[in-house]
Design a protein around this motif. Structure first.
Motif, PDB file in Angstrom:
ATOM      1  N   THR A   1       0.853  -1.187   0.000  1.00 32.05           N
ATOM      2  CA  THR A   1       0.000   0.000   0.000  1.00 32.05           C
ATOM      3  C   THR A   1       0.886   1.234   0.000  1.00 32.05           C
ATOM      4  O   THR A   1       1.725   1.410   0.893  1.00 32.05           O
ATOM      5  CB  THR A   1      -0.924   0.034   1.235  1.00 32.05           C
ATOM      6  N   LEU A   2       0.732   2.058  -1.023  1.00 34.90           N
ATOM      7  CA  LEU A   2       1.449   3.331  -1.089  1.00 34.90           C
ATOM      8  C   LEU A   2       0.650   4.344  -0.286  1.00 34.90           C
ATOM      9  O   LEU A   2      -0.514   4.624  -0.607  1.00 34.90           O
ATOM     10  CB  LEU A   2       1.596   3.806  -2.534  1.00 34.90           C
TER      11      LEU A   2
ATOM     12  N   ASN B   1      12.256  -0.457  -5.283  1.00 40.94           N
ATOM     13  CA  ASN B   1      11.317  -1.319  -6.013  1.00 40.94           C
ATOM     14  C   ASN B   1      11.533  -2.780  -5.654  1.00 40.94           C
ATOM     15  O   ASN B   1      10.580  -3.541  -5.441  1.00 40.94           O
ATOM     16  CB  ASN B   1      11.498  -1.134  -7.525  1.00 40.94           C
ATOM     17  N   GLU B   2      12.816  -3.174  -5.578  1.00 40.40           N
ATOM     18  CA  GLU B   2      13.138  -4.564  -5.246  1.00 40.40           C
ATOM     19  C   GLU B   2      12.668  -4.913  -3.836  1.00 40.40           C
ATOM     20  O   GLU B   2      12.135  -6.010  -3.603  1.00 40.40           O
ATOM     21  CB  GLU B   2      14.650  -4.788  -5.356  1.00 40.40           C
ATOM     22  N   ILE B   3      12.855  -4.000  -2.893  1.00 34.94           N
ATOM     23  CA  ILE B   3      12.436  -4.251  -1.506  1.00 34.94           C
ATOM     24  C   ILE B   3      10.928  -4.485  -1.435  1.00 34.94           C
ATOM     25  O   ILE B   3      10.449  -5.414  -0.789  1.00 34.94           O
ATOM     26  CB  ILE B   3      12.842  -3.068  -0.596  1.00 34.94           C
ATOM     27  N   LEU B   4      10.166  -3.633  -2.128  1.00 34.81           N
ATOM     28  CA  LEU B   4       8.708  -3.772  -2.101  1.00 34.81           C
ATOM     29  C   LEU B   4       8.277  -5.124  -2.654  1.00 34.81           C
ATOM     30  O   LEU B   4       7.428  -5.805  -2.073  1.00 34.81           O
ATOM     31  CB  LEU B   4       8.059  -2.641  -2.899  1.00 34.81           C
TER      32      LEU B   4
ATOM     33  N   PRO C   1       1.410  10.340  -2.338  1.00 39.53           N
ATOM     34  CA  PRO C   1       2.286   9.412  -3.064  1.00 39.53           C
ATOM     35  C   PRO C   1       2.303   9.613  -4.572  1.00 39.53           C
ATOM     36  O   PRO C   1       3.231   9.156  -5.238  1.00 39.53           O
ATOM     37  CB  PRO C   1       1.719   8.028  -2.699  1.00 39.53           C
ATOM     38  N   MET C   2       1.303  10.308  -5.116  1.00 42.74           N
ATOM     39  CA  MET C   2       1.214  10.445  -6.563  1.00 42.74           C
ATOM     40  C   MET C   2       1.766  11.773  -7.076  1.00 42.74           C
ATOM     41  O   MET C   2       1.657  12.064  -8.262  1.00 42.74           O
ATOM     42  CB  MET C   2      -0.245  10.285  -7.003  1.00 42.74           C
ATOM     43  N   ILE C   3       2.357  12.570  -6.196  1.00 44.34           N
ATOM     44  CA  ILE C   3       2.891  13.873  -6.608  1.00 44.34           C
ATOM     45  C   ILE C   3       4.380  13.940  -6.283  1.00 44.34           C
ATOM     46  O   ILE C   3       4.772  13.969  -5.103  1.00 44.34           O
ATOM     47  CB  ILE C   3       2.133  15.036  -5.935  1.00 44.34           C
TER      48      ILE C   3
ATOM     49  N   ILE D   1       4.810   1.532  -8.918  1.00 45.68           N
ATOM     50  CA  ILE D   1       3.619   0.846  -9.429  1.00 45.68           C
ATOM     51  C   ILE D   1       3.988  -0.058 -10.598  1.00 45.68           C
ATOM     52  O   ILE D   1       3.523  -1.204 -10.689  1.00 45.68           O
ATOM     53  CB  ILE D   1       2.548   1.881  -9.838  1.00 45.68           C
ATOM     54  N   ALA D   2       4.833   0.441 -11.487  1.00 47.49           N
ATOM     55  CA  ALA D   2       5.246  -0.366 -12.645  1.00 47.49           C
ATOM     56  C   ALA D   2       5.967  -1.635 -12.194  1.00 47.49           C
ATOM     57  O   ALA D   2       5.743  -2.725 -12.745  1.00 47.49           O
ATOM     58  CB  ALA D   2       6.150   0.465 -13.555  1.00 47.49           C
ATOM     59  N   ALA D   3       6.811  -1.512 -11.157  1.00 45.48           N
ATOM     60  CA  ALA D   3       7.534  -2.680 -10.648  1.00 45.48           C
ATOM     61  C   ALA D   3       6.575  -3.689 -10.018  1.00 45.48           C
ATOM     62  O   ALA D   3       6.728  -4.905 -10.194  1.00 45.48           O
ATOM     63  CB  ALA D   3       8.584  -2.240  -9.628  1.00 45.48           C
ATOM     64  N   LEU D   4       5.592  -3.197  -9.280  1.00 49.12           N
ATOM     65  CA  LEU D   4       4.614  -4.086  -8.642  1.00 49.12           C
ATOM     66  C   LEU D   4       3.745  -4.773  -9.687  1.00 49.12           C
ATOM     67  O   LEU D   4       3.442  -5.967  -9.576  1.00 49.12           O
ATOM     68  CB  LEU D   4       3.752  -3.287  -7.659  1.00 49.12           C
ATOM     69  N   GLU D   5       3.340  -4.009 -10.701  1.00 52.29           N
ATOM     70  CA  GLU D   5       2.541  -4.598 -11.783  1.00 52.29           C
ATOM     71  C   GLU D   5       3.323  -5.706 -12.488  1.00 52.29           C
ATOM     72  O   GLU D   5       2.790  -6.788 -12.756  1.00 52.29           O
ATOM     73  CB  GLU D   5       2.161  -3.507 -12.795  1.00 52.29           C
TER      74      GLU D   5
END
Length: 479
Positions: free
Chosen positions: A229-230, A293-296, A314-316, A324-328
């Motif tokens: 969760t971001l 990204n790797e940690i998440l 988180p979006m600004i 998000i791209a890494a999680l996707e």
């Protein structure tokens, strides 16, 4: 008695919190005025048998009796009314009559509360949050009922309306879970998933039947499903954190946080949740975005509930898109909890209307640098058209920003404001003109996170304790 003993005494309660069993038992309310009506309404949230003893009823009490199903005995109170009672309430509004009820109750061994007379009460009535079968009661021990009501309002907002239904489903499964999971750790993990994961989500979105089905499916799913969760931590003030953000922090197994997120916000997480700092700090190397990204992905793959805690929203300007791209790409479930971004926090603190009819009809969120550390002039035309521009991360390039804007045609007299550490206890605000902005990078006394606001709307700011952006010496030199 020593000062230390006095302090220790001050931290000891004069009451012991407890809940009385009143289901199908008689509870007596002696009185028929508005004080009694309030107690009738409160007690009607229980399954007690309510008996109201009063010669007359006020309109409020009459309505409360009618809606609660209470029995009204049309006469003055008598000690025999307390036979077999679980609790008694003296609510006549008259001191002598209330004291008589208290004495009769004590003689009969019935705990008694006298409304607005804490000195003669056996127990106090707390402000109640009802999520049956879950209940939360708050008391100020009779000294501050308004404070207790304020606390109740906060808890009401934090506890979803579905909490009671979730507890009922859990109760119906308790024996099944005990037989399926013989290991205590496995049981705890199941209940953690039950109360904060897919079951709670199913209950909220699709109802109780769907939640029961999901709870049973979860029994056969031994692997803990990870999720990220971001979360927007806002500008730093704990009371600007959203209720959803607080809930998610309490459910996290690991909190991956930026350096700028205050310790007080991080501390809102579960006590045993692991904390992982990944942000920038002066004199220290930050963790690369690729490593974040790797940690998440790694932690969620282990089956952990991960909170990625970011300053502001988180979006600004927080690289959420890359995460998000890494999680996707990894197939990791995620969601996003918005936060109060710095521009909104700074504008509120400095009383600056970002939009104003007839002056500014649009707002631009801009950053002082692009990915190659060049000053961005792309939004200059928007500023020229009357938009209010909020510049993030622009302290070191404030002079270049001002020069580029003035070269593009924005008047040197355009009002500007600078807010340092917005919404923090050490917040400072500065105001001036666009041609004062180069002074910002020269000021050694401004070293916190700053937000720059440029535009005519700044000139309409409310009264505040703002300092001049250009120090007095610079102003005299310019004159």
């Amino acid at each position: 008695m020593s000062a230390a003993s006095d302090i220790a005494k001050d931290h000891k309660l004069a009451v012991f919190p407890a809940f009385h069993r009143v289901a199908d038992r008689k509870v007596v309310i002696a009185g028929g005025g508005d004080e009694a009506a309030a107690k009738i309404r409160l007690l009607s949230e229980t399954s007690a048998r309510l008996v109201v003893v009063a010669k007359t009823l006020s309109p409020a009490s009459e309505a409360a009796v009618a809606t609660s199903g209470a029995v009204w005995i049309d006469r003055l109170f008598a000690p025999d009314d307390l036979a077999d009672a679980a609790l008694a309430f003296a609510a006549s509004g008259k001191e002598a009559a209330d004291r008589a009820v208290v004495e009769a109750a004590r003689a009969a061994g019935v705990p008694v509360n006298a409304v607005d007379r804490p000195e003669i009460c056996d127990f106090y009535v707390g402000a109640l949050v009802n999520r049956a079968p879950v209940a939360v009661a708050i008391t100020s021990t009779g000294t501050g009922p308004v404070l207790a009501r304020h606390i109740r309002a906060k808890i009401e907002a934090m506890l979803p309306g579905e909490t009671g239904a979730l507890a009922r489903i859990a109760e119906s499964l308790r024996e099944t879970i005990a037989s399926v999971f013989s290991n205590g750790t496995d049981r705890r993990r199941y209940w953690e998933r039950f109360f904060s994961g897919s079951v709670a989500d199913a209950l909220k979105l699709r109802g109780e039947d769907a939640a029961r089905r999901t709870a049973k499916e979860l029994i056969g799913t031994r692997e803990h499903t990870g999720r990220v969760t971001l979360v927007g931590a806002g500008p730093g003030a704990e009371d600007l954190l959203t209720l959803r953000a607080q809930r998610v922090l309490q459910e996290a197994d690991v909190i991956v946080h930026d350096q700028l997120v205050p310790d007080a916000v991080i501390a809102m997480g579960r006590r045993d949740a692991e904390r992982v700092a990944v942000g920038k700090a002066k004199g220290a190397h930050s963790v690369t975005q690729e490593r974040i990204n790797e940690i998440l992905v790694e932690r969620a793959t282990r089956g952990e509930r991960v909170v990625r805690l970011k300053s502001g929203d988180p979006m600004i300007f927080s690289r959420a898109g890359e995460e998000i791209a890494a999680l996707e790409a990894a197939g990791i479930a995620y969601d996003i909890v918005p936060g109060v971004t710095a521009a909104l926090a700074a504008a509120s603190s400095a009383k600056i209307p970002l939009t104003l009819r007839g002056i500014a009809s649009s707002v631009v969120f801009a950053t002082g640098h692009d990915r190659h550390s060049n000053v961005l002039p792309d939004w200059a035309n928007l500023a020229l058209s009357g938009a209010t521009v909020a510049v993030y991360m622009g302290r070191t390039v404030a002079g270049k920003v001002a020069t580029r804007l003035m070269a593009a045609g924005l008047p040197a007299t355009t009002p500007v404001a600078v807010v340092e550490n917005a919404a923090h206890a050490d917040e400072r605000a500065f105001t001036g003109r666009l041609d004062d902005l180069p002074e910002l990078s020269r000021r050694s006394d401004v070293d916190g996170a700053v937000l720059i606001v440029i535009g005519e709307a700044v000139g309409e700011a409310g009264a505040n304790a703002a300092e001049p952006l250009a120090p007095l010496g610079a102003l005299l030199e310019a004159a």
